[in-house]
Design an enzyme around this catalytic site. Sequence first.
Site, PDB file in Angstrom:
ATOM      1  N   LYS A 176       0.864  -1.178   0.000  1.00 50.05           N
ATOM      2  CA  LYS A 176       0.000   0.000   0.000  1.00 50.05           C
ATOM      3  C   LYS A 176       0.902   1.230   0.000  1.00 50.05           C
ATOM      4  CE  LYS A 176      -3.462   2.484   2.700  1.00 50.05           C
ATOM      5  NZ  LYS A 176      -4.012   2.690   4.060  1.00 50.05           N
ATOM      6  N   ILE A 177       0.912   1.935  -1.113  1.00 49.48           N
ATOM      7  CA  ILE A 177       1.809   3.077  -1.280  1.00 49.48           C
ATOM      8  C   ILE A 177       1.019   4.362  -1.047  1.00 49.48           C
ATOM      9  CG2 ILE A 177       3.429   4.240  -2.798  1.00 49.48           C
ATOM     10  CD1 ILE A 177       4.245   1.372  -2.019  1.00 49.48           C
TER      11      ILE A 177
END
Length: 313
Positions: free
Chosen positions: A175-176
Amino acid sequence: MPVTPHNKAQRPYRGVFPVAPTIFDERGELDLDGQRRCIDFMIDAGSHGICILANFSEQFVLTDAERETVMHAVLEHVAGRVPVIVTTTHFSSAVCAARSKQAEAAGAAMVMVMPPYHGATFRVPEKSVVEFFKVLSDAIDIPIMIQDAPVAGTPLSVELLARLSREFSNIRYFKIEVPGAATKLRSLIEAGGKDIEGPWDGEEAITLLADLDAGATGAMTGGGYPDGIRQIIDPYFAGKREEAKAAYERWLPLINYENRQCGLIACKVMMQAGGVIKSDAVRHPLQPLHPATRAGLLELAKERDALALRWGK
């Protein structure tokens, strides 16, 4: 309201996996009936899966016992309708591993974890980060999502993330949510190849279209309007980018207002206004929204016919 049946997704997990808020009553105590209604709404609104106990769930105001209570209540209530990601972040490798084993045993589809952090300056070197994720990887069999978030303050280079995906077979999702997310997603996909099973957008959908263009296959947003995010993601994945772009432009004012004016309370306000939950309370020292800010949020949500505003009525 009856819940629309959903089949549990198969890997790779894709689509809209919003963060569920933790529901409190007006006294600040857990409201488990409200929690279950919140989850039912989120599934009815089109969530492909749900994340619990994340920062947007106010995980930092919960006791360990409350975390366990919420986790078991949600997983038992979902009962496999959609995959549930449980956030198990902790500075201690052993505590994080123990939390993750407990989540796996309870039926979690995945755990989400930030690198070790505590306070503004207390950090560990890259060697310790790698060892931390080794302890975690060895403890469980379900997938691990690394949360690359500014709140952690720990730099996670593309090279490090790709290395972790190569060395540990269950570290597959990322999850960026750092600035320049699209660039980092694109670089991570190039560096990690087949080991990057789930490159996900994590900026509460502010940069969703750019992140999808960069190769994101999932979006972890706030829980207030999964139906709106589906209107963007569904046509995009169907190859209809112009339709997705138009939907993104339609929902962006609400996305921006949530992100810049409201934060994690936005979904609770929408759910309370629509009869999903009784109270939109957050735990002190967090504060309720100013009435004018609340009115602005609900105005934008109503203009877009967000399901949250009518689900419980």
